[in-house]
Structures are given as C-alpha cells and as structure tokens.
Design an enzyme around this catalytic site. Structure first.
Site, PDB file in Angstrom:
ATOM      1  CB  SER A  96      -0.866   0.035   1.254  1.00  0.00           C
ATOM      2  OG  SER A  96      -1.587  -1.149   1.387  1.00  0.00           O
ATOM      3  CE  LYS A 171      -4.719  -0.925   2.072  1.00  0.00           C
ATOM      4  NZ  LYS A 171      -5.366  -1.965   2.864  1.00  0.00           N
ATOM      5  CE  LYS A 239       2.007   2.150   4.760  1.00  0.00           C
ATOM      6  NZ  LYS A 239       1.349   1.255   3.789  1.00  0.00           N
TER       7      LYS A 239
HETATM    8  P1  NAD Z   1       5.722  -6.021   7.375  1.00  0.00           P
HETATM    9  O1  NAD Z   1       6.514  -4.884   7.899  1.00  0.00           O
HETATM   10  O2  NAD Z   1       5.288  -7.118   8.287  1.00  0.00           O
HETATM   11  O3  NAD Z   1       6.531  -6.727   6.148  1.00  0.00           O
HETATM   12  C1  NAD Z   1       7.335  -6.055   5.223  1.00  0.00           C
HETATM   13  C2  NAD Z   1       8.543  -6.934   4.911  1.00  0.00           C
HETATM   14  O4  NAD Z   1       9.333  -6.288   3.887  1.00  0.00           O
HETATM   15  C3  NAD Z   1       9.471  -7.136   6.096  1.00  0.00           C
HETATM   16  O5  NAD Z   1       9.704  -8.527   6.279  1.00  0.00           O
HETATM   17  C4  NAD Z   1      10.762  -6.414   5.715  1.00  0.00           C
HETATM   18  O6  NAD Z   1      11.928  -7.053   6.215  1.00  0.00           O
HETATM   19  C5  NAD Z   1      10.716  -6.478   4.200  1.00  0.00           C
HETATM   20  N1  NAD Z   1      11.481  -5.443   3.513  1.00  0.00           N
HETATM   21  C6  NAD Z   1      11.534  -4.103   3.802  1.00  0.00           C
HETATM   22  N2  NAD Z   1      12.308  -3.463   2.898  1.00  0.00           N
HETATM   23  C7  NAD Z   1      12.726  -4.404   2.019  1.00  0.00           C
HETATM   24  C8  NAD Z   1      13.539  -4.350   0.847  1.00  0.00           C
HETATM   25  N3  NAD Z   1      14.062  -3.206   0.402  1.00  0.00           N
HETATM   26  N4  NAD Z   1      13.788  -5.503   0.179  1.00  0.00           N
HETATM   27  C9  NAD Z   1      13.269  -6.687   0.613  1.00  0.00           C
HETATM   28  N5  NAD Z   1      12.483  -6.794   1.716  1.00  0.00           N
HETATM   29  C10 NAD Z   1      12.218  -5.667   2.408  1.00  0.00           C
HETATM   30  O7  NAD Z   1       4.455  -5.378   6.644  1.00  0.00           O
HETATM   31  P2  NAD Z   1       3.075  -6.085   6.289  1.00  0.00           P
HETATM   32  O8  NAD Z   1       2.154  -5.968   7.421  1.00  0.00           O
HETATM   33  O9  NAD Z   1       3.331  -7.407   5.671  1.00  0.00           O
HETATM   34  O10 NAD Z   1       2.511  -5.056   5.184  1.00  0.00           O
HETATM   35  C11 NAD Z   1       3.026  -4.989   3.876  1.00  0.00           C
HETATM   36  C12 NAD Z   1       2.171  -4.001   3.085  1.00  0.00           C
HETATM   37  O11 NAD Z   1       0.817  -4.467   3.052  1.00  0.00           O
HETATM   38  C13 NAD Z   1       2.147  -2.584   3.679  1.00  0.00           C
HETATM   39  O12 NAD Z   1       2.137  -1.644   2.657  1.00  0.00           O
HETATM   40  C14 NAD Z   1       0.834  -2.563   4.448  1.00  0.00           C
HETATM   41  O13 NAD Z   1       0.313  -1.252   4.575  1.00  0.00           O
HETATM   42  C15 NAD Z   1      -0.030  -3.444   3.560  1.00  0.00           C
HETATM   43  N6  NAD Z   1      -1.140  -4.102   4.269  1.00  0.00           N
HETATM   44  C16 NAD Z   1      -0.949  -4.662   5.495  1.00  0.00           C
HETATM   45  C17 NAD Z   1      -2.040  -5.270   6.138  1.00  0.00           C
HETATM   46  C18 NAD Z   1      -1.884  -5.880   7.510  1.00  0.00           C
HETATM   47  O14 NAD Z   1      -2.905  -6.179   8.136  1.00  0.00           O
HETATM   48  N7  NAD Z   1      -0.667  -6.097   8.003  1.00  0.00           N
HETATM   49  C19 NAD Z   1      -3.290  -5.313   5.526  1.00  0.00           C
HETATM   50  C20 NAD Z   1      -3.441  -4.778   4.254  1.00  0.00           C
HETATM   51  C21 NAD Z   1      -2.355  -4.169   3.632  1.00  0.00           C
END
Ligand code: NAD
Length: 318
Positions: A96, A171, A239
């Site tokens: 997102s 979104k 964010k």
């Molecule tokens: P998270 O922080 O748990 O996971 C992100 C992952 O990306 C981490 O494991 C991190 O180590 C990795 N990462 C960061 N920079 C990187 C890079 N340059 N190269 C490779 N890996 C890298 O986040 P999440 O909760 O999985 O959310 C991911 C996205 O989905 C976000 O944009 C969030 O807003 C969206 N989202 C989350 C949810 C939720 O409930 N958690 C729901 C809908 C949407």
C-alpha cells in the site's frame, strides 16, 4: 506456469506466498531481513540473494513492502529489480503506497520494457492466510489478464479499478473509511462507558442497525477485550493516511476528517503505541475523558439531574 518471484516476507507477504505455492507455483523469494526468508526456504521456496537476483530468475515479480521508500529501494536501488529485469517481466507491487509513487515506478519500468501493476490488498493477516483478500489493481487490461489467475490464489475479490495508480487510490479510499470508522466507534464506546453503560451491551444493541459495519464487528470486540495485538499496526495506518493527504493535496482536495484522525495516530506513535493494532485509537479518546474511577461520580450526577427533573415534573403536575 512460469516461476514467480516474491519480495517482502512480513505479516502479509509470507501467507500470500504460501497460497501461491499451494496453487502449484515454483517460487524464488527475497527479504531484506533473513529471518522472514529462512522460514519459507524451509518450505521448498528457492532463496533469492537480492531483488536483482529474484528478477533475473523469474517472469513475474511480486513485491509486498511497507511503503514507497522500500519499494523505491527494491526496484531502483543497487541490486534492485530493474538491474535484473528482462523485457516482458511483469512487476506487481502489492504494497500500500502512494499512487504517485506507483506511477513513477511504472514509468521507469516501461522504459525497460517491464510491465507494472499496482495491486494493494485489504483484509489483513487472516484473509492473507485464507487467500480471501480484496485486491484492487491499477494498470493495463492485458497485463491484468496475464496475472489475474495468480492474484486469485491470494484473493477472493480481484478488481481492475483503472490505470496505474488506481489500485492505490482505491486502497486509500478504503483506509480513510476504516480509520474514520474506528475513531467514531472509539468516541461512541468511551461515551457509553463513562455514562456507566457497558460497552459490550452497546455493541450488541447497535451492531444490527445502521451503525453496524464490518469495522465495528472486527474492532469493537478487540476494544472490549482490551486486545490491541496487531492486526494492522497504527504506524502503517498513519502511513496510509499520510499518503491519502499527500495525494489529496496534489489534487487540491480537502480531507478534514482524515487529517484529524491522522493527528491522533501521530500522537499515539509518539507515546510508543505505533506497533499496537489500530483499534488502540480508543486509548487516545479515553485519555481525553475522565478516568473510569470517576464514572460513578458522573453516573451519580447524571442520576441526580434526572431525579431533579422528575421531581420538577411531579411538582408541575400537582
Ligand atoms: P511487514 O513490515 O510485516 O513486512 C514487510 C517486509 O518487507 C518485512 O519482512 C521487511 O523485512 C521487508 N522489507 C523491507 N524493505 C525491504 C527491501 N528493500 N527488500 C526486501 N524486503 C524488504 O508489513 P506487512 O504488514 O506485511 O505489510 C506490507 C504491506 O501491506 C504494507 O504496505 C501494508 O500497509 C499493507 N497491508 C498490510 C495489512 C496488515 O494487516 N498487516 C493489511 C493490508 C495491507
């Protein structure tokens, strides 16, 4: 089916990748922190050594990263996707992020013959595990048609909402509605509580009426149980609202309610609550109300006022 690359193995990425694997696909994955990667490599997924490496070994790359700066780094950075990409590769960013960043990434991809879709999701970890996410996609129809079967392994609703950036605009609309709903629910439950009316009773009484919603059904029980384990973290929702406000500003659109809730989220992060579930917005509202110990005083005053009113009414009738 060709090999799929997956970058970003956090709360959402890991279960999404597992559903692609269940669908019979071979996968190469990479995560900047090895812990996330080790978990899926043990399940038969190939280890990628960088975003570049993942792109060079696959035809479709999916990214699931926190925000625009991480997507920027993964795509444009040293050892990034574009260094390993070949013409015809499809990059599907499911993070997102700001739609403005999606459009910038798409333009740079197009110069290298790489097709780009923005495809953020709604539904959180439980739906990521079940493969029932709502996926909102922006990009060209032909590219969408190519990867839609993959997306359907991760989501039960997969909708092309317009050109590149439209997925993230959709979104942001979703996130505005959820944030403002949680804030309104919080005010309502705190008022009821401080008036001495049980929050659970209020929830059960109103959930079938016009105030009922998916947000209310998911978040009121968490507030009642004082369970703020994420779920969806306050810092991620902050964010999203920041991205909504920046996008709105670029179009000269005023979003007064969104900016108010955004301030609440910033305040919550400043006091160390950024990693709590967004239902913890209620704690911000609670701090502006008298402490629960004062409830009886309030209730007595409320009763006192009512008794006075009844006496006056009886006097008038005599
Ligand atoms: P998270 O922080 O748990 O996971 C992100 C992952 O990306 C981490 O494991 C991190 O180590 C990795 N990462 C960061 N920079 C990187 C890079 N340059 N190269 C490779 N890996 C890298 O986040 P999440 O909760 O999985 O959310 C991911 C996205 O989905 C976000 O944009 C969030 O807003 C969206 N989202 C989350 C949810 C939720 O409930 N958690 C729901 C809908 C949407």
């Amino acid at each position: 089916m060709s090999k799929i690359g997956f970058i970003g193995l956090g709360i959402m990425g890991k279960p999404m990748l597992r559903n692609l694997r269940k669908g019979g696909h071979e996968l190469v994955a990479y995560n900047i922190h090895p812990a996330g990667l080790d978990a899926v490599v043990g399940e038969g997924v190939e280890r990628g050594t960088s975003c570049k490496d993942v792109a060079s070994r696959t035809d479709v790359v999916i990214t699931m990263l926190p925000d625009g700066p991480e997507v920027d780094q993964a795509v444009f950075g040293p050892d990034g996707v574009l260094e390993g990409a070949h013409p015809g590769l499809v990059l599907v960013d499911m993070s997102s992020i700001s739609p403005l960043v999606s459009q910038k990434v798409a333009a740079a991809c197009s110069e290298q013959g790489v097709n780009f879709l923005d495809a953020p999701v709604s539904g959180g970890e439980p739906k990521a595990i079940d493969g029932t996410l709502a996926i909102m996609v922006g990009g060209e129809q032909a590219v969408f048609d190519k990867v839609a079967p993959l997306l359907r392994l991760m989501g039960s609703s997969v909708v092309l909402t317009g050109g590149v950036g439209a997925g993230n605009v959709t979104k942001l609309a979703n996130q505005i509605i959820v944030a403002c709903n949680i804030a309104a629910m919080s005010e309502a439950l705190v008022l009821a509580d401080r008036c001495g009316v049980d929050s659970e009773v209020v929830f059960n009484a109103i959930k079938g009426g016009l105030a009922g919603s998916t947000v209310l059904n998911a978040k009121a029980p968490m507030v009642i149980a004082r369970n703020f384990k994420p779920g969806f973290r306050i810092r991620l929702h902050q964010k999203d609202l920041r991205n909504a406000l920046l996008t709105a500003e670029s179009k000269k659109v005023a979003l007064p309610l969104t900016s108010l809730v955004q301030q609440m989220l910033i305040a919550l992060m400043n006091r160390g609550s950024g990693d709590l579930d967004h239902s913890a917005i209620v704690t911000f509202i609670e701090e502006m109300a008298p402490k629960p110990t004062a409830r009886s005083t309030f209730a007595q005053a409320f009763d006192g006022a009512r008794t006075t009113a009844v006496c006056m009414h009886q006097k008038l009738e005599q």
